[in-house]
Every structure is written in C-alpha cells, then in structure tokens.
Design an enzyme around this catalytic site. Sequence first.
Site, short mmCIF file in Angstrom:
data_model
loop_
_atom_site.label_atom_id
_atom_site.label_comp_id
_atom_site.label_asym_id
_atom_site.label_seq_id
_atom_site.Cartn_x
_atom_site.Cartn_y
_atom_site.Cartn_z
N ARG A 92 20.70 -25.93 -47.23
CA ARG A 92 20.72 -27.35 -46.83
C ARG A 92 21.50 -28.27 -47.99
O ARG A 92 21.47 -29.62 -47.75
CB ARG A 92 19.22 -28.13 -46.58
CG ARG A 92 18.59 -27.12 -45.57
CD ARG A 92 19.16 -27.63 -44.24
NE ARG A 92 18.55 -27.10 -43.00
CZ ARG A 92 19.11 -26.08 -42.27
NH1 ARG A 92 20.24 -25.25 -42.82
NH2 ARG A 92 18.59 -25.59 -41.06
N GLN B 200 34.70 -15.13 -36.04
CA GLN B 200 33.38 -14.35 -36.02
C GLN B 200 33.63 -13.79 -34.53
O GLN B 200 33.81 -14.43 -33.63
CB GLN B 200 32.30 -15.29 -35.78
CG GLN B 200 31.01 -14.71 -35.61
CD GLN B 200 30.72 -14.83 -34.22
OE1 GLN B 200 30.99 -15.87 -33.24
NE2 GLN B 200 29.85 -13.95 -33.71
N GLY C 120 25.37 -24.07 -41.91
CA GLY C 120 25.50 -24.44 -40.32
C GLY C 120 24.97 -25.72 -39.81
O GLY C 120 25.86 -26.92 -40.06
N ARG C 121 23.55 -25.71 -39.73
CA ARG C 121 23.03 -26.99 -39.05
C ARG C 121 23.30 -28.28 -39.70
O ARG C 121 23.76 -29.04 -39.18
CB ARG C 121 21.51 -26.70 -38.79
CG ARG C 121 21.10 -25.65 -37.75
CD ARG C 121 19.62 -25.78 -37.44
NE ARG C 121 18.96 -24.77 -36.83
CZ ARG C 121 18.90 -23.48 -37.00
NH1 ARG C 121 18.89 -23.04 -38.16
NH2 ARG C 121 18.23 -22.87 -35.94
N ASP D 94 23.46 -16.72 -45.55
CA ASP D 94 23.45 -17.62 -44.50
C ASP D 94 22.05 -17.90 -44.18
O ASP D 94 21.07 -16.80 -44.05
CB ASP D 94 24.36 -16.95 -43.37
CG ASP D 94 23.98 -17.80 -42.15
OD1 ASP D 94 24.73 -18.74 -41.90
OD2 ASP D 94 23.17 -17.14 -40.96
N ARG E 59 17.29 -17.50 -35.39
CA ARG E 59 17.28 -17.45 -33.90
C ARG E 59 17.05 -16.13 -33.22
O ARG E 59 17.39 -16.13 -32.05
CB ARG E 59 18.56 -18.19 -33.61
CG ARG E 59 18.35 -19.84 -33.84
CD ARG E 59 19.93 -20.35 -34.18
NE ARG E 59 20.69 -20.55 -32.82
CZ ARG E 59 20.29 -21.87 -32.17
NH1 ARG E 59 19.53 -22.72 -32.36
NH2 ARG E 59 21.10 -21.81 -30.90
N LYS F 93 28.18 -9.62 -40.51
CA LYS F 93 27.30 -10.57 -40.45
C LYS F 93 25.97 -10.40 -39.89
O LYS F 93 25.94 -9.97 -38.71
CB LYS F 93 27.70 -11.92 -40.08
CG LYS F 93 26.75 -13.08 -40.00
CD LYS F 93 27.47 -14.59 -39.69
CE LYS F 93 26.60 -15.75 -39.37
NZ LYS F 93 25.54 -15.63 -38.72
N THR G 89 29.40 -10.21 -35.86
CA THR G 89 28.06 -10.68 -36.21
C THR G 89 27.36 -9.20 -35.55
O THR G 89 27.50 -8.86 -34.11
CB THR G 89 27.69 -11.61 -35.18
OG1 THR G 89 28.36 -12.82 -36.07
CG2 THR G 89 26.16 -12.14 -35.00
N GLY H 17 19.33 -21.30 -43.64
CA GLY H 17 18.43 -22.16 -44.30
C GLY H 17 18.93 -23.31 -45.54
O GLY H 17 18.52 -24.03 -45.99
#
Length: 366
Positions: free
Chosen positions: A297, A133, A316-317, A293, A265, A238, A161, A295
């Site tokens: 889960r 990235q 991600g998270r 991408d 973000r 992205k 990005t 959210g």
Amino acid sequence: MTDLPADAPPACLADYAERARAVLPPDVWDYIEGGSGAEITLGANRAALDRVAVLPRVLRGVEVPDLTARLLGHRYAMPVGVAPMAYQRLVHPDGELALAAAAGAAGVPYLASTLGSTPIEEVAATGAPVWFQLYWLRDKALVLDLLARVRDAGCQALVVTVDVPVLGRRLRDLRNAFRLPAQVAAANLPNGRDDLAHGGTPGVSQLRARSGAAFAPALGWADLAWLRERIDLPLVVKGVLDPRDAQDAVRVGADAVVVSNHGGRQLDGAPASVTMLPEVVDAVGDRCEVLLDSGVRGGTDVLRALALGAAGVLVGRPLLWALAAGGRPAAETALDLLATELRDALALAGCPDPAAAQQLRTVASG
C-alpha cells in the site's frame, strides 16, 4: 483511510480509496476490494506487513536515494510493477490504456492481464514496458495464439499465474450476482464477450462461471516446462507461497517468482504473502528473482519487502483506486506518491538505493 475534502490533493495512496468508492457502483467496488471466503487472508496481508519493522541504519551519508532497480534484465525507475488486474474498464472508461500509460510515465513495468478489457496490442502501443500475465487456458491453441501476440507486441516478460485452478469463492460477488456490464469484455480472448460473463443469475458470480469454462484446472509443472521451451522471454511464475514450489519453478527455468496469495482472493486461510517471502528467498537463493505481491500500500511496504529479500513488488488495488478516481492523471500522481514515499523510506533507513535495502535487518513488531 482519511476523510479529506474532495479537492484536497492526496497525501498517500490510501487517500484514493474513498474517492474511488464514491464514484464506483457498489458491486464493482465489492469486486475490486473483496477477497475469498471470510476474507481472512485478505486482512492478513495488511496485518502481516504492519508487523514487519525495519531496523534503520544511521550516519550512512545518504542525501537523495537512487530508486532505480534492475528487474529481469531491465532497469526501471523503481523496484515496482503494476500488478495484473482484470477488466480495468470496469473502473474507468480508459481502463488499461490509462494505467499502462501512467506506468510508462513512471518508468515501471505494467503487467497486462489475460482478462484485460483492452487488447494486448493496444496496451503495448502506449509505449509502457509491458509484461503479459497468462492464465492457462483449456484450449492450448489459444495459449499458443496468445504467446505469438505477446511476442509480436514486444512484451518484455511472460508472467504465468499458477494459483487459479479454480476461481476463489468470493462471497461479495456471489451475493451481488456480479456480472460484467455490456461494454466490458475479456478483450484478449476470442469469446471474451459471452453470456457466462454478461448474463445474470441470482447467487452466481458470472466471472467465476466464465473463468471455470476458460481456465485449465489441471496445470502442472510439465506444462510450465513445455512453455519454457516455446518462449524466449523471461518467465515469471506468479502465485507461489510454498518454498518447494519456488524451487520447482527454478527447476523448470523460471527467471522470477512472485510470492502472492492473489490479494487474498484465492485460498482463504492461506498465509500472508509477506510471511512466506523470507522462506522463498532462502529456497531459491540467487537462482531467480523474487517479487512480492498482495497487500502493498505504500513506499514503506516496498522497503519492508526489499529488507526481507525481494527484488521488487507488485502494486494492485491502490492503483485501481486512483484510476477510478481520476483516470491516467490520478494514476500518474499515485505512482509519483509511491516514488516519494519510497525515496523517503530509503533515506530514513540509511539506504542509497534499493540494493542497500536488501541488507537491512527486520524484526517482528507487535
């Protein structure tokens, strides 16, 4: 999130969240969990995904779905990639090496960030399929240097990005005067360890200051065309939400676009990524692949994205939670859980594979 005994095995990715929070410094937790502004878009990502109801098919003769999928010309174990996330050594000493190794074990691509805390060469040496990235830097010589390193490291794709002309105003970081600890730096940049990232000023996010000094805010489509001419890797753009931007990405030679609001973000008040996914899919047709991408889960979210036309998703998270909670073993377990959830979701929807899920209908619930 659920309250589980500390020794209970996780049943879903959300189970890692409180475990991560328990071991991370509060300012690091806020850094990975927070969004920009009032965090409206951050919350909208989850709410919008929850409103997507998938209409299952029955009597389809499906016993065990095949999760494998092709993304950018490569076959992976499932239509999932590990989203690019900066400074992973903030949450675990092994950082990028652990999460990349977990991705390799799971057979999915690992997206290494320009702002990773481990050099791209070491990440690639884990044997994982790596996409790099790229944040567009003010110094074009540094961009060219990174491109050469990406090629030499054997990366499978370049992901640019495009939604960070400036870093979003993340209030948690401002209130915490967030800065990197001494042992964490932007390992892919020659000046990754400097006072802008590691100094402390009340009311200032040092990462926002660091990014403002390094990133080129005036990136344009001509720069992407310049880049396309200089790489022989698949090019992924992205940070696209507007279908018109997706069409421009195709025009300059993108092989894929990622519909993303940067996990809530960047621009607060931007729409949830999944809300714009169908329009982007319609806009590009079969001219490039579309990934989702922000959210995601669990396996049901992957099914939702596929049913709305995505070729795959980036997660991600939740994987940072797992990394924080238990390093590579926990990250491997988290990816195994995601595969189990996706397999169940496909079976319950009557789909033998991810391609069949793209033929499902969705309706808006709630």
